[in-house]
Structures are given as C-alpha cells and as structure tokens.
Design a protein around this motif. Structure first.
Motif, PDB file in Angstrom:
ATOM      1  N   LEU A  45       5.077   6.893   4.622  1.00  0.00           N
ATOM      2  CA  LEU A  45       5.349   6.442   5.275  1.00  0.00           C
ATOM      3  C   LEU A  45       5.920   5.463   6.016  1.00  0.00           C
ATOM      4  O   LEU A  45       6.884   4.997   5.091  1.00  0.00           O
ATOM      5  CB  LEU A  45       5.458   7.605   6.079  1.00  0.00           C
ATOM      6  CG  LEU A  45       5.419   9.376   6.080  1.00  0.00           C
ATOM      7  CD1 LEU A  45       6.170   9.973   7.377  1.00  0.00           C
ATOM      8  CD2 LEU A  45       6.460   9.368   5.770  1.00  0.00           C
ATOM      9  N   CYS A  46       5.354   4.712   6.421  1.00  0.00           N
ATOM     10  CA  CYS A  46       5.432   3.599   6.401  1.00  0.00           C
ATOM     11  C   CYS A  46       5.597   2.504   5.711  1.00  0.00           C
ATOM     12  O   CYS A  46       6.540   1.643   5.616  1.00  0.00           O
ATOM     13  CB  CYS A  46       4.266   2.446   7.402  1.00  0.00           C
ATOM     14  SG  CYS A  46       4.116   0.880   7.700  1.00  0.00           S
ATOM     15  N   CYS A  47       4.257   2.937   4.112  1.00  0.00           N
ATOM     16  CA  CYS A  47       4.882   1.892   2.655  1.00  0.00           C
ATOM     17  C   CYS A  47       6.439   2.235   2.429  1.00  0.00           C
ATOM     18  O   CYS A  47       7.038   1.330   1.523  1.00  0.00           O
ATOM     19  CB  CYS A  47       3.640   2.243   1.979  1.00  0.00           C
ATOM     20  SG  CYS A  47       2.127   1.825   2.301  1.00  0.00           S
ATOM     21  N   PHE A  48       6.691   3.643   2.391  1.00  0.00           N
ATOM     22  CA  PHE A  48       8.136   3.941   1.993  1.00  0.00           C
ATOM     23  C   PHE A  48       8.777   3.394   2.954  1.00  0.00           C
ATOM     24  O   PHE A  48      10.002   3.097   2.842  1.00  0.00           O
ATOM     25  CB  PHE A  48       8.115   5.378   2.022  1.00  0.00           C
ATOM     26  CG  PHE A  48       9.805   5.908   1.460  1.00  0.00           C
ATOM     27  CD1 PHE A  48      10.285   5.043   0.579  1.00  0.00           C
ATOM     28  CD2 PHE A  48      10.515   6.222   2.697  1.00  0.00           C
ATOM     29  CE1 PHE A  48      11.740   5.611   0.149  1.00  0.00           C
ATOM     30  CE2 PHE A  48      11.730   6.396   2.399  1.00  0.00           C
ATOM     31  CZ  PHE A  48      12.439   5.919   0.902  1.00  0.00           C
ATOM     32  N   ALA A  81       9.960   0.713  10.317  1.00  0.00           N
ATOM     33  CA  ALA A  81       8.660   0.704   9.700  1.00  0.00           C
ATOM     34  C   ALA A  81       8.070  -0.074  10.731  1.00  0.00           C
ATOM     35  O   ALA A  81       6.716  -0.206  11.468  1.00  0.00           O
ATOM     36  CB  ALA A  81       8.740  -0.832   8.622  1.00  0.00           C
ATOM     37  N   ILE A  82       7.699  -0.710  11.942  1.00  0.00           N
ATOM     38  CA  ILE A  82       7.866  -1.825  12.648  1.00  0.00           C
ATOM     39  C   ILE A  82       6.933  -0.049  13.032  1.00  0.00           C
ATOM     40  O   ILE A  82       5.767  -0.515  14.280  1.00  0.00           O
ATOM     41  CB  ILE A  82       8.804  -2.288  13.821  1.00  0.00           C
ATOM     42  CG1 ILE A  82       9.383  -3.483  12.697  1.00  0.00           C
ATOM     43  CG2 ILE A  82       7.628  -2.153  15.493  1.00  0.00           C
ATOM     44  CD1 ILE A  82       7.625  -4.455  12.035  1.00  0.00           C
ATOM     45  N   ALA A 167       0.261   6.798  -4.244  1.00  0.00           N
ATOM     46  CA  ALA A 167       1.402   8.065  -5.221  1.00  0.00           C
ATOM     47  C   ALA A 167       2.263   8.640  -4.759  1.00  0.00           C
ATOM     48  O   ALA A 167       3.515   8.521  -5.248  1.00  0.00           O
ATOM     49  CB  ALA A 167       0.307   8.633  -6.190  1.00  0.00           C
ATOM     50  N   MET A 168       1.949   9.028  -3.054  1.00  0.00           N
ATOM     51  CA  MET A 168       3.155   9.971  -2.475  1.00  0.00           C
ATOM     52  C   MET A 168       4.380   8.700  -2.256  1.00  0.00           C
ATOM     53  O   MET A 168       5.284   8.803  -1.698  1.00  0.00           O
ATOM     54  CB  MET A 168       2.221  10.568  -1.502  1.00  0.00           C
ATOM     55  CG  MET A 168       1.054  11.146  -1.733  1.00  0.00           C
ATOM     56  SD  MET A 168       2.502  12.888  -2.352  1.00  0.00           S
ATOM     57  CE  MET A 168       3.483  13.053  -1.335  1.00  0.00           C
ATOM     58  N   VAL A 169       4.381   7.317  -1.726  1.00  0.00           N
ATOM     59  CA  VAL A 169       5.312   6.718  -2.013  1.00  0.00           C
ATOM     60  C   VAL A 169       6.478   6.819  -3.161  1.00  0.00           C
ATOM     61  O   VAL A 169       7.755   6.864  -3.609  1.00  0.00           O
ATOM     62  CB  VAL A 169       5.011   5.526  -2.281  1.00  0.00           C
ATOM     63  CG1 VAL A 169       6.015   4.318  -1.665  1.00  0.00           C
ATOM     64  CG2 VAL A 169       3.924   5.429  -0.769  1.00  0.00           C
ATOM     65  N   GLY A 170       5.408   6.900  -4.489  1.00  0.00           N
ATOM     66  CA  GLY A 170       6.129   7.045  -5.530  1.00  0.00           C
ATOM     67  C   GLY A 170       7.020   8.213  -5.466  1.00  0.00           C
ATOM     68  O   GLY A 170       8.670   7.813  -5.769  1.00  0.00           O
ATOM     69  N   VAL A 171       6.462   9.488  -5.531  1.00  0.00           N
ATOM     70  CA  VAL A 171       6.980  10.964  -5.145  1.00  0.00           C
ATOM     71  C   VAL A 171       8.235  11.014  -4.182  1.00  0.00           C
ATOM     72  O   VAL A 171       9.117  11.268  -4.622  1.00  0.00           O
ATOM     73  CB  VAL A 171       5.455  11.554  -4.781  1.00  0.00           C
ATOM     74  CG1 VAL A 171       6.448  13.247  -4.692  1.00  0.00           C
ATOM     75  CG2 VAL A 171       5.302  12.045  -6.068  1.00  0.00           C
ATOM     76  N   ILE A 172       7.939   9.599  -2.536  1.00  0.00           N
ATOM     77  CA  ILE A 172       9.389  10.304  -2.377  1.00  0.00           C
ATOM     78  C   ILE A 172      10.194   9.452  -2.339  1.00  0.00           C
ATOM     79  O   ILE A 172      11.236   9.782  -2.243  1.00  0.00           O
ATOM     80  CB  ILE A 172       8.768   9.059  -1.020  1.00  0.00           C
ATOM     81  CG1 ILE A 172       7.591  10.447   0.177  1.00  0.00           C
ATOM     82  CG2 ILE A 172       9.526   9.217   0.188  1.00  0.00           C
ATOM     83  CD1 ILE A 172       6.989  10.170   1.117  1.00  0.00           C
ATOM     84  N   ASN A 413       6.033 -10.277   4.832  1.00  0.00           N
ATOM     85  CA  ASN A 413       5.385  -9.849   5.919  1.00  0.00           C
ATOM     86  C   ASN A 413       4.849  -8.066   5.812  1.00  0.00           C
ATOM     87  O   ASN A 413       4.173  -8.235   6.776  1.00  0.00           O
ATOM     88  CB  ASN A 413       5.539 -10.430   6.905  1.00  0.00           C
ATOM     89  CG  ASN A 413       6.879 -10.266   7.807  1.00  0.00           C
ATOM     90  OD1 ASN A 413       7.754  -9.605   7.373  1.00  0.00           O
ATOM     91  ND2 ASN A 413       7.383 -11.588   8.277  1.00  0.00           N
ATOM     92  N   LEU A 414       5.955  -7.394   5.475  1.00  0.00           N
ATOM     93  CA  LEU A 414       5.962  -6.076   5.724  1.00  0.00           C
ATOM     94  C   LEU A 414       6.568  -5.929   4.769  1.00  0.00           C
ATOM     95  O   LEU A 414       8.225  -5.249   5.065  1.00  0.00           O
ATOM     96  CB  LEU A 414       6.469  -5.376   7.418  1.00  0.00           C
ATOM     97  CG  LEU A 414       6.253  -3.995   7.536  1.00  0.00           C
ATOM     98  CD1 LEU A 414       5.167  -3.716   7.225  1.00  0.00           C
ATOM     99  CD2 LEU A 414       6.939  -4.370   9.170  1.00  0.00           C
ATOM    100  N   THR A 415       6.435  -5.957   3.958  1.00  0.00           N
ATOM    101  CA  THR A 415       7.282  -4.971   2.595  1.00  0.00           C
ATOM    102  C   THR A 415       6.237  -4.110   1.704  1.00  0.00           C
ATOM    103  O   THR A 415       4.647  -4.333   2.195  1.00  0.00           O
ATOM    104  CB  THR A 415       7.409  -6.227   1.026  1.00  0.00           C
ATOM    105  OG1 THR A 415       6.271  -6.666   0.877  1.00  0.00           O
ATOM    106  CG2 THR A 415       8.389  -7.014   2.551  1.00  0.00           C
ATOM    107  N   PHE A 416       6.477  -3.248   1.089  1.00  0.00           N
ATOM    108  CA  PHE A 416       5.622  -2.151   0.075  1.00  0.00           C
ATOM    109  C   PHE A 416       4.226  -2.949  -0.373  1.00  0.00           C
ATOM    110  O   PHE A 416       3.200  -2.584  -0.897  1.00  0.00           O
ATOM    111  CB  PHE A 416       6.562  -1.394  -0.546  1.00  0.00           C
ATOM    112  CG  PHE A 416       6.126  -0.100  -1.394  1.00  0.00           C
ATOM    113  CD1 PHE A 416       4.488   0.403  -1.356  1.00  0.00           C
ATOM    114  CD2 PHE A 416       5.550  -0.738  -2.646  1.00  0.00           C
ATOM    115  CE1 PHE A 416       3.606   1.781  -1.768  1.00  0.00           C
ATOM    116  CE2 PHE A 416       5.130  -0.298  -3.855  1.00  0.00           C
ATOM    117  CZ  PHE A 416       3.828   0.890  -3.354  1.00  0.00           C
ATOM    118  N   SER A 417       5.290  -3.693  -1.657  1.00  0.00           N
ATOM    119  CA  SER A 417       4.922  -5.055  -2.466  1.00  0.00           C
ATOM    120  C   SER A 417       3.426  -5.607  -1.715  1.00  0.00           C
ATOM    121  O   SER A 417       2.558  -5.401  -2.355  1.00  0.00           O
ATOM    122  CB  SER A 417       5.201  -5.639  -2.869  1.00  0.00           C
ATOM    123  OG  SER A 417       6.179  -5.698  -3.344  1.00  0.00           O
TER     124      SER A 417
END
Length: 452
Positions: A45-48, A81-82, A167-172, A413-417
């Motif tokens: 969830l943080c990544c998304f 995200a924070i 993988a769940m980031v991609g699913v969401i 500094n705080l991105t999914f990549s």
C-alpha cells in the motif's frame, strides 16, 4: 515548497479521511505483528500510494478529475504515502531481530551519498525547507527499509511474500484503473491518448508496470503456488503487459523485454512458450482497444502510433544535460528555483545538476548493482535451489537499471520506482547472505566430520 507540503500533510491528518486512515493504519500495524502477510501488504500500500500523482505541465494545470474515491486519494497521495511510511517505521521498531546483521545493501550506501549532495546543494542555493523535507523523507525510507522489509527477510517464506508484495502493487494499479476506466477512460488517457492511470505521466506508469513483471513470473513459476493461483497470476501478468503497451512508453517496453529475457535467459523453451501464449492473447484482445474500431493486424491506437513513429524524444534533452555537465563539471548547473529539476535520465541528470560530486557516487551505485547481479548469476549455477529467486532479482534489478537511463527515478526520495529498486537490492542482499551462512555451516560441518 516544503512549508506548503507540511500544511497539506497537516490538513490531511486533521480531515476525516486522514483520521480514519491513521486509525486503520494503527490497527493494521497492531495486527501485522503476528501476520507477516499483512505486514507485506502494508508495504504494498505504501508503494502504491507513492506512485499516485497528478500530471501537470505548462498546458495542463489541472488534470481531469477521477471518480470517487480515486480523486480524493490522488489529492492526498503524497501525505498518504508519508502516513503509510510512518506505519511501516512503527512496525519496524517493534520487529525483533533475526539471524541477519548486515541489512543495508552496499549499493544503497552510494545512493545515500547522492542524496547528501542533493541536500547540500538545495540547502545552499534553493529552498531550505524543501531540502530538509526531502532528506528526512529519504532518510525515513532508508530506515524503514532497514528495520522493516530487510529485517523481515529471514527465510524463504518472507522472500516469497516480498515478491508477492511487489506483484500486488501491479494488481492494485490495474484494478484501480480498470475501475476508473468503467466510468471515464479519458481521465487516465488524456495525455496524447497514452495510458498514465493514477501516476504522474505515462512513463511513470510504464516503469511501475515493468518493475512488477519479474514478480508475476516468479509467482507463476513458483512450486509453492497451486494451479488456480498460478492461472490468476498469469491473468494479472497479461493485464499488466496490456497496460504497459497502452502507456506508449518505449522505455517501459524495453524494461519489460529485458525482464523477460533475463528471467528466461537459460530456458529458451519456457521463453518461447510464454511468448507464444502472450502473443496470441494480445492478438485477440488488442483489436478491441482500437480507437477507430479497426480490428485487423496491429490496432490503431495512440500507443502503436507512437511506437511506429520512430521519433526520438530523448535526444534533445540528453544533449542539453550533457552540455550542462561539460560546462559545470564539478558542482553541476547553478540552481534556479527552490529545488533541482531532473531531465529524462538518472545518470545525465546527476551529472548536469550535481556535477562529479553526485555523478561519481551514482556510478559506484551502478557498479555495485552490477556486482550483485553477477554474484546472483554465479549463485544460480552453484546452487540451483536459488535459481528462481536469484533470477527474479536479476530480472527486476536489471530492468530498472536499464530504465534509469531514460528516467530519473534514481534521484527521487519517495516513489514506487525507488522503492522497487531498494526492494530488489534487499532481496539480492538476503540471497547472498543466506548463501554465505549456508557455506559457513557446511564448512564447520565438514570440520566436525573430519575431527570425528
């Protein structure tokens, strides 16, 4: 800039959505102490949330609104995200230590040096508030990774869950944007007809999708998954590939191809079967995505239009960055505005904006990443039991390194990549440590047998 974000964060926390989010977050942290899958879901969830952004440029000041509740999530994406990052930190602080002691991957140390250079340049020449906010955010990300996900990686089960979380980031992402497309497709394809979803632009969406491909392939190939579960992951992989195609990003396509080639580099037959299967599925589905209804051969879409155009959209930016690096080789080009702005390349952007002070540590980061890839490749030959895990990390890390030449996500500094890069590094570090521990155990076992 820094003060405006702090104000936004405080407003979100004080709102109904913020209070509910914090209460849910604390409840998840409490339950995640005993449920490792829930802990990894929190990381997902943080990544998304870190991927959520608005597209804005000199022509588009306000993008089309999304449907409820996606518009509300997008408006609060960064503060959310924070908040999730803080939840992961809290969970990390109450996590007990395991057998691992070296939790920080070596490449990350050089990336920290790059961020230090960014901090001091922004502090001296730019917005002081933003400089501290950015360095504290990156520091929190590094600390979270060390005391959270890296510390959780103690066994094969947690390795599988870590891959599952990416993988769940991609699913969401695919699910959320499919929901949006049911009501208003234009809101997530208004940039030249390319798919950007809930990210800031189509290239960010492409990097997100491409970074998850190795994890989908791991779950499909894993012996721990049942046939029906594998079928679901295969469907997810196909949807991710379709979404990746619709972004119109050549960088994303290259990353995806690199992922697949690295993953199946020693299994030509499996690569051929996957290629035929995905090709047939895409040939059936893509004509229905045609903008003008034409359905034979390659569908006419904005994405295929871009792929077939052959235009070079990077050359001008890269030449400008190179000229800036040549003209300001030590400290980079003088800062204009409150923060640094990066072009379409992590490496050239580091040289142009930070000079050799930032470029050299980034080069060392890249070399350490290549060193890890080579170590993992040797591990696949020495110990076939680690083949699937090592191959997944090689494919993920290799594709992100390739993508970093066209996108500047290594300087975020705080991105999914960035989180994906750090997670793949942590997975690789765990495998190398697990192999080392096993070698030490076998060595002492041999000595004991000889003594007897």
């Amino acid at each position: 800039m820094g003060s405006s974000f702090v104000s936004q964060l405080l407003n979100v926390i004080a709102s109904r959505y913020g209070l509910v989010s914090m209460m849910i977050g604390l409840l998840v942290v409490y339950r995640a102490r005993r449920s490792r899958r829930l802990a990894w879901l929190l990381f997902t969830l943080c990544c998304f949330a870190a991927s959520i952004a608005k597209f804005q440029d000199e022509f588009v000041k306000q993008p089309p609104p999304l449907v409820f509740p996606l518009e509300q999530l997008r408006n609060a994406g960064r503060p959310l995200a924070i908040i999730l990052l803080c939840c992961l930190l809290l969970l990390g602080f109450i996590t007990q230590n395991g057998w691992r002691r070296l939790l920080t991957p070596q490449p990350l140390k050089y990336l920290i040096l790059v961020q230090i250079v960014i901090f001091f340049k922004t502090l001296v020449y730019g917005d002081i508030g933003f400089a501290f906010l950015a360095v504290f955010t990156f520091g929190a990300v590094v600390l979270m990774l060390r005391i959270g996900p890296s510390r959780w990686l103690q066994d094969e089960q947690n390795f599988d869950l870590a891959v599952w979380s990416i993988a769940m980031v991609g699913v969401i992402f695919v699910t959320v944007n499919a929901y949006q497309a049911l009501f208003d497709l234009h809101a997530i394809t208004f940039v030249h007809g390319w798919f950007l979803g809930t990210t800031g632009n189509p290239h960010h969406a492409a990097v997100l999708l491409a970074a998850t491909i190795p994890c989908f392939m791991f779950l499909i190939e894993s012996r721990n998954e049942g046939s029906w579960v594998k079928a679901c992951w295969m469907v997810g992989l196909i949807l991710v590939m379709i979404a990746l195609f619709l972004t119109g990003s050549r960088t994303g396509i290259i990353m995806g191809v690199v992922s697949i080639l690295f993953f199946y580099r020693q299994r030509t037959g499996a690569l051929l079967r996957l290629g035929i299967f995905v090709g047939v599925v895409l040939a059936v589905i893509l004509p229905f995505l045609s903008q003008d209804g034409s359905g034979w051969g390659i569908p006419y879409t904005a994405a295929t239009d871009k792929f077939l155009s052959g235009t070079n959209t990077r050359e001008g930016v890269w030449l400008a960055l190179w000229d800036q690096f040549i003209n300001y080789p030590l400290f980079g080009v003088p800062l204009e505005g409150g923060r640094l702005g990066y072009g379409e390349s992590s490496w050239l952007a580091a040289g142009a904006n930070l000079g050799l002070l930032g470029f050299l540590p980034l080069v060392m980061f890249g070399l350490e990443c290549l060193k890890m890839i080579l170590q993992l490749n040797k591990l696949t030959h020495r110990k076939p039991i680690y083949f699937l895990q090592s191959t997944t990390v090689i494919a993920g890390l290799g594709s992100l390194l390739v993508g970093s030449f066209s996108e500047a996500f290594l300087l975020g500094n705080l991105t999914f990549s960035l989180l994906a890069v750090l997670m793949y590094l942590s997975l690789g570090k765990y495998l190398i440590e697990a192999d080392s521990k096993e070698n030490v155990y076998l060595y002492w076992q041999t000595l004991q047998n000889q003594a007897v």
